[in-house]
Scaffold this motif. Structure first.
Motif, mmCIF file in Angstrom:
data_model
loop_
_atom_site.group_PDB
_atom_site.id
_atom_site.type_symbol
_atom_site.label_atom_id
_atom_site.label_comp_id
_atom_site.label_asym_id
_atom_site.label_seq_id
_atom_site.Cartn_x
_atom_site.Cartn_y
_atom_site.Cartn_z
ATOM 1 N N VAL A 104 -40.814 0.410 4.252
ATOM 2 C CA VAL A 104 -40.173 -0.646 5.041
ATOM 3 C C VAL A 104 -40.849 -0.808 6.399
ATOM 4 C CG1 VAL A 104 -38.017 -1.346 6.158
ATOM 5 C CG2 VAL A 104 -37.966 -0.372 3.857
ATOM 6 N N ASP A 105 -41.174 0.292 7.071
ATOM 7 C CA ASP A 105 -41.788 0.202 8.401
ATOM 8 C C ASP A 105 -43.103 -0.565 8.361
ATOM 9 O OD1 ASP A 105 -39.691 1.588 9.500
ATOM 10 O OD2 ASP A 105 -40.687 3.542 9.360
ATOM 11 N N THR A 106 -43.894 -0.313 7.336
ATOM 12 C CA THR A 106 -45.162 -1.033 7.201
ATOM 13 C C THR A 106 -44.925 -2.513 6.967
ATOM 14 O OG1 THR A 106 -46.236 0.933 6.303
ATOM 15 C CG2 THR A 106 -47.304 -1.182 5.885
ATOM 16 N N GLN A 109 -36.352 -3.597 -2.210
ATOM 17 C CA GLN A 109 -36.605 -5.048 -2.158
ATOM 18 C C GLN A 109 -35.327 -5.855 -2.346
ATOM 19 O OE1 GLN A 109 -40.048 -6.607 -4.251
ATOM 20 N NE2 GLN A 109 -38.749 -8.110 -5.295
ATOM 21 N N HIS A 110 -35.054 -6.721 -1.356
ATOM 22 C CA HIS A 110 -33.820 -7.523 -1.381
ATOM 23 C C HIS A 110 -33.961 -8.585 -0.294
ATOM 24 C CE1 HIS A 110 -29.103 -7.343 -1.625
ATOM 25 N NE2 HIS A 110 -29.591 -8.567 -1.816
ATOM 26 N N ARG A 131 -38.443 -16.156 5.115
ATOM 27 C CA ARG A 131 -37.529 -15.311 4.362
ATOM 28 C C ARG A 131 -36.600 -14.493 5.250
ATOM 29 N NH1 ARG A 131 -41.354 -12.635 -0.326
ATOM 30 N NH2 ARG A 131 -41.376 -14.450 -1.719
ATOM 31 N N VAL A 132 -35.356 -14.381 4.808
ATOM 32 C CA VAL A 132 -34.414 -13.423 5.395
ATOM 33 C C VAL A 132 -34.562 -12.147 4.574
ATOM 34 C CG1 VAL A 132 -32.021 -12.934 5.971
ATOM 35 C CG2 VAL A 132 -32.860 -15.293 6.042
ATOM 36 N N ASP A 133 -35.283 -11.174 5.116
ATOM 37 C CA ASP A 133 -35.617 -9.990 4.321
ATOM 38 C C ASP A 133 -35.468 -8.688 5.098
ATOM 39 O OD1 ASP A 133 -37.724 -10.185 6.064
ATOM 40 O OD2 ASP A 133 -39.302 -10.192 4.535
ATOM 41 N N ASP A 134 -34.721 -8.716 6.173
ATOM 42 C CA ASP A 134 -34.544 -7.508 6.982
ATOM 43 C C ASP A 134 -33.158 -7.555 7.597
ATOM 44 O OD1 ASP A 134 -34.780 -5.296 8.649
ATOM 45 O OD2 ASP A 134 -35.852 -6.407 10.205
ATOM 46 N N ILE A 135 -32.192 -6.848 6.989
ATOM 47 C CA ILE A 135 -30.812 -6.861 7.486
ATOM 48 C C ILE A 135 -30.240 -5.451 7.440
ATOM 49 C CG2 ILE A 135 -28.448 -7.536 6.914
ATOM 50 C CD1 ILE A 135 -29.389 -10.290 6.342
ATOM 51 N N ASP A 181 -24.657 10.152 13.043
ATOM 52 C CA ASP A 181 -26.021 9.772 13.393
ATOM 53 C C ASP A 181 -26.871 9.423 12.172
ATOM 54 O OD1 ASP A 181 -26.117 12.271 12.293
ATOM 55 O OD2 ASP A 181 -27.435 13.144 13.819
ATOM 56 N N SER A 182 -26.226 9.066 11.059
ATOM 57 C CA SER A 182 -26.967 8.826 9.826
ATOM 58 C C SER A 182 -27.648 7.459 9.788
ATOM 59 C CB SER A 182 -26.040 8.962 8.611
ATOM 60 O OG SER A 182 -24.974 8.030 8.696
ATOM 61 N N GLY A 183 -27.369 6.598 10.745
ATOM 62 C CA GLY A 183 -28.032 5.306 10.790
ATOM 63 C C GLY A 183 -27.288 4.254 9.996
ATOM 64 N N PRO A 184 -27.556 2.970 10.282
ATOM 65 C CA PRO A 184 -26.830 1.881 9.617
ATOM 66 C C PRO A 184 -27.282 1.670 8.183
ATOM 67 C CG PRO A 184 -28.514 0.978 11.045
ATOM 68 C CD PRO A 184 -28.527 2.466 11.275
ATOM 69 N N ILE A 185 -26.436 1.018 7.412
ATOM 70 C CA ILE A 185 -26.776 0.633 6.047
ATOM 71 C C ILE A 185 -27.842 -0.460 6.082
ATOM 72 C CG2 ILE A 185 -25.914 -0.690 4.062
ATOM 73 C CD1 ILE A 185 -25.179 2.161 3.826
ATOM 74 N N ARG A 186 -28.919 -0.252 5.319
ATOM 75 C CA ARG A 186 -29.922 -1.309 5.162
ATOM 76 C C ARG A 186 -29.576 -2.091 3.904
ATOM 77 N NH1 ARG A 186 -34.547 -3.520 6.394
ATOM 78 N NH2 ARG A 186 -34.747 -2.241 8.260
ATOM 79 N N LEU A 187 -29.254 -3.380 4.087
ATOM 80 C CA LEU A 187 -28.882 -4.211 2.956
ATOM 81 C C LEU A 187 -30.081 -4.954 2.386
ATOM 82 C CD1 LEU A 187 -26.572 -5.291 1.194
ATOM 83 C CD2 LEU A 187 -26.350 -7.186 2.799
ATOM 84 N N MET A 188 -30.900 -5.559 3.258
ATOM 85 C CA MET A 188 -32.037 -6.344 2.784
ATOM 86 C C MET A 188 -33.349 -5.754 3.281
ATOM 87 S SD MET A 188 -30.973 -10.359 2.741
ATOM 88 C CE MET A 188 -29.946 -10.962 1.389
ATOM 89 N N SER A 189 -34.351 -5.791 2.399
ATOM 90 C CA SER A 189 -35.672 -5.251 2.709
ATOM 91 C C SER A 189 -36.738 -6.190 2.152
ATOM 92 C CB SER A 189 -35.845 -3.860 2.091
ATOM 93 O OG SER A 189 -34.915 -2.943 2.635
#
Length: 580
Positions: A59-61, A117-118, A86-90, A102-110
């Protein structure tokens, strides 16, 4: 023994013959250009951004581009890729990955090509005209960051007299509004079909079970469609939902991504596999003619967020048909929905969902108290006629049909209903299952603690007996992960059966003695909140039984008499064996 074989054998068979595939899925395939197929249906490509099938990036790349348009809303953080629009990062700000703070937020879209991939894409289909696609570099023409107060507009000109625009806006929750506009500066009219699609991988999807749907989801005037799962779409090919689709997308247990049709505009929905484990939900509008000098707009809403019941109901009240039914409450919705509302109210009063569950249990027991009184009255009547029943059984032990007739006659004369004692059990079944659905589906319960070690009421009890509540460095197999709540459940149910009048049939007596400990194993993997409800229900039932025995002394006296007879019979049997 049969119960033990079932408990141990089932887990062994599942792990041996149906192991979980831990191999990373093939996430993407090469995209085809949007086109109209020979059969007249619309093909908007597979939506994988021209990535070769074996390629998977982190994802970072994928998010390294500095040109991305930031999304910063009250409950959403992410970005829009100007390449393809595209909306691809949420990320969901208000929902974390685990119970840890401190587990971080849920990543829904990538982005496309990443393991998760979403994404959503918006465009047009037409013939003989250059149109924006997955590789189109859109230009920002208004706004520099998408926020609740500041929309963003992207533009692209095809150099042939058509200019396109995508305007993105976002509200305080999870809803993006995307306006697709096309302006014709040429001399002739152009026929186009606006479309939108969501592409995602099934590799990270929630598991779809017999009572909880995960996968493709759609709604029309006929209601919400939970009929299709990923495997069925893959096996049976594209699923055409037809015209009149209100919204279409993909659902997990807690999360939803859906495209919502502009009100008053005809649109068709479809589901299809795009290769590997990727799938697409399409929303394609009816054709439009853009005349010279005209601008035509279609507005599609994109929901990308958590299935919070209050939020979904709010959107339903705003005109999104059946959006509150995106939570698959199932057959017991008429019970589960009010039960959930009571839980929410009690949580507001008590500030703890565990206490709210106990409060709900108390309310249910109070509502069922008149039925329990009738049950105990029926039990007292049955005990009163028991001597006459035994006499009939001795008299007609060789004539079963006549025995049945005489017993029916006895019930009628004594005004006894032998089935009255079963009524509370049958009433409890839908209540219990409805609460099970609430605890399983309601995201508001996710990561909600009770006290002590119970940090998540929607997850199983983590304190298992066999590893001394985590002190020993191993995790027991699922069928042996018996937690404190499961033991309390078995013990309170055993006490409850002990207080009940003993069954006349010896086989029933043995079943009632074994059942609490079998259920202890069966219920151990369930959500801690569900076990808390059942334990609370058992404790309240014990208190209720004590009270009703005080109100029905004949039943208590008969129970004591039965126990004395059992003791004497056991002593006689022991003495007979000693003499032998």
């Amino acid at each position: 023994m049969l119960s033990a074989i079932l408990l141990f054998g089932w887990d062994f068979a599942m792990r041996t013959y149906f192991p979980e595939d831990e191999t990373p899925a093939n996430m993407a395939s090469r995209e085809d250009a949007p086109s109209a197929r020979a059969d007249g249906a619309i093909d908007v490509g597979n939506g994988s951004a021209g990535i070769d099938a074996p390629q998977v990036v982190d994802v970072d790349t994928a998010l390294a581009s500095a040109d991305r348009i930031i999304i910063d809303a009250p409950e959403i953080l992410g970005s829009i890729n100007p390449v393809g629009g595209r909306v691809d990062d949420i990320d969901l700000k208000t929902h974390r990955q685990t119970v840890e703070e401190d587990s971080g937020p849920i990543r829904l879209m990538s982005p496309a090509g990443t393991p998760g991939q979403h994404f959503a894409q918006f465009g047009w289909v037409g013939e003989g005209v250059a149109l924006p696609g997955a590789d189109t570099p859109w230009q920002v023409i208004a706004g520099d960051q998408l926020a609740q107060e500041t929309p963003v507009t992207l533009g692209w000109d095809n150099g042939q007299g058509l200019s396109f625009a995508l305007r993105f806006a976002i509200d305080e929750h999870y809803m993006l509004t995307v306006s697709q506009a096309v302006r014709n500066t040429g001399t002739g009219s152009v026929a186009l079909r606006p479309y939108a699609f969501i592409n995602r991988t099934s590799a990270n999807a929630s598991k779809s079970t017999w009572n909880v749907h995960s996968g493709p989801i759609a709604a029309s005037g006929e209601g919400v469609n939970f009929d299709w799962d990923y495997d069925e779409v893959l096996e049976e090919g594209p699923v055409e939902l037809g015209n009149g689709t209100d919204w279409v997308g993909f659902t997990d247990i807690y999360w939803l991504s859906a495209l919502i049709t502009q009100e008053g505009q005809g649109a068709s929905g479809a589901f299809r596999s795009t290769g590997g484990e990727t799938y697409r939900a399409d929303l394609i509008y009816d054709p439009i003619n853009v005349g010279a000098g005209q601008t035509v707009t279609r507005t599609t809403r994109l929901f990308a967020g958590a299935k919070e019941s209050a939020v979904l109901s709010e959107y339903a009240n705003q005109g999104v048909e059946n959006f509150n039914l995106a939570i698959d409450w199932g057959w017991f919705r008429l019970i589960a929905w009010p039960m959930w509302q009571v839980l929410i109210f009690l949580f507001g009063l008590l500030g703890n969902f565990g206490l709210a569950i106990i409060g709900l249990t108390l309310i249910i027991r109070l509502l069922l108290f008149p039925i329990a009184q009738k049950q105990f009255h029926s039990m007292a009547q049955m005990r009163a006629v028991q001597p006459k029943m035994k006499a009939l059984q001795e008299r007609y032990k060789e004539d079963k049909p006549q025995l049945q007739q005489e017993m029916a006659k006895l019930y009628k004369e004594e005004k006894v209903n032998p089935l009255a004692g079963c009524l509370p059990i049958f009433i409890q079944i839908p209540i219990f299952f409805a609460l099970y659905k609430v605890l399983l589906l309601a995201i508001e319960m996710r990561h909600e603690p009770f006290f002590g070690w119970l940090r998540d009421l929607s997850a199983p009890d983590p304190a298992t007996i066999l590893n001394l509540f985590g002190l020993l460095p191993f995790d027991p197999p699922g069928f042996l992960a018996i937690g404190v709540l499961a033991v309390l459940l078995g013990f309170t149910m055993w006490l409850q059966f002990k207080l009940n009048p003993a069954a006349m049939d010896p086989m029933q007596q043995q079943i009632f003695m074994i059942m609490p400990w079998v259920l202890m194993f069966v219920m151990a993997p369930f959500a801690a909140g569900l076990l808390l409800y059942w334990i609370s229900n058992n404790v309240l039932t014990l208190a209720q039984q004590k009270y009703l025995y005080m109100r029905n002394p004949q039943l208590r006296m008969q129970m004591e008499k039965d126990r004395e007879e059992k003791l004497r019979a056991a002593e006689r049997e022991k003495a007979d064996k000693a003499q032998e």
